[in-house]
Enzyme design. Structure first.
Site, PDB file in Angstrom:
ATOM      1  N   VAL A 104       0.868  -1.176   0.000  1.00 60.94           N
ATOM      2  CA  VAL A 104       0.000   0.000   0.000  1.00 60.94           C
ATOM      3  C   VAL A 104       0.903   1.223   0.000  1.00 60.94           C
ATOM      4  O   VAL A 104       2.018   1.197   0.520  1.00 60.94           O
ATOM      5  CB  VAL A 104      -0.951   0.042   1.220  1.00 60.94           C
ATOM      6  CG1 VAL A 104      -2.053  -1.002   1.074  1.00 60.94           C
ATOM      7  CG2 VAL A 104      -0.188  -0.154   2.524  1.00 60.94           C
ATOM      8  N   SER A 105       0.411   2.314  -0.609  1.00 57.73           N
ATOM      9  CA  SER A 105       1.243   3.495  -0.799  1.00 57.73           C
ATOM     10  C   SER A 105       1.281   4.432   0.389  1.00 57.73           C
ATOM     11  O   SER A 105       2.188   5.249   0.515  1.00 57.73           O
ATOM     12  CB  SER A 105       0.770   4.264  -2.034  1.00 57.73           C
ATOM     13  OG  SER A 105       0.823   3.446  -3.178  1.00 57.73           O
TER      14      SER A 105
END
Length: 206
Positions: free
Chosen positions: A10-11
């Site tokens: 996930v960013s």
């Protein structure tokens, strides 16, 4: 013996990899063979857990991811990565690519991967162009009215978040939205908080 290596990413720290992890484990990956990066953009050259996952891959192994964008945004990089795995005697399996499960170890899977990689980048570029066009129109409207530009909508902020997650600089994205970096982060956190606290609709009798 060959094995499955899982990778999830996930960013931002506000996001969760729970859904990715559940799907990857359900595909047969052992928990000890699952590598997870939190708060790491797909555009970054170095992703610590991704690098560990690649190091762990041996001939005959398969890297398992949920969606194509976990690898990054560039078609060229995605295809080069798949070719590198192939040269090492390994393959890539994407659990949700084009509506199905695709394994690059098969001729059909390799072809679908190539097509979908190109489409994924094209979709990203289209979204980026739409956001920039929307911002330009908003600015033009604000200038022609001689007053304060319209406030940035939640939809525009969501699109901006996608750009940041794909590797666009936060400073530039915030500037294009006509806000400070601090305001962008505040709006992004508000949207994440609203999404995480959204009540689940009941399917039972009232």
């Amino acid at each position: 013996m060959w094995k499955l290596i899982g990778y999830a990413r996930v960013s931002t720290r506000q996001q969760s990899t729970d859904r990715q992890e559940i799907d990857i484990l359900a595909a047969g990956v052992r928990r000890d063979d699952l590598y997870v990066d939190h708060g790491v953009s797909g555009a970054r050259a170095s992703r610590p857990q991704f690098d560990r996952a690649i190091t762990a891959i041996e001939p005959g192994d398969t890297l398992v991811i949920t969606t194509l964008d976990r690898l990054g945004r560039s078609t060229q990089n995605m295809l080069a990565f798949a070719d590198d795995l192939h040269d090492r005697g390994a393959s890539l399996r994407v659990l949700n690519l084009g509506g199905g499960d695709v394994d690059t170890s098969t001729p059909m899977g390799a072809m679908v991967f190539t097509i979908m990689a190109a489409l994924a980048q094209m979709e990203h570029e289209i979204k980026r162009e739409r956001l920039i066009d929307s911002i330009n129109k908003r600015r033009a409207a604000g200038q022609s009215l001689g007053g304060r530009p319209q406030s940035v909508t939640n939809s525009q902020v969501r699109n901006a978040i996608r750009l940041v997650e794909s590797g666009e600089p936060v400073v530039q994205v915030a500037r294009d939205l006509g806000m400070s970096r601090a305001t962008y982060y505040r709006r992004a956190q508000e949207l994440h908080a609203r999404a995480s606290h959204r009540p689940t609709q009941s399917t039972g009798p009232s």
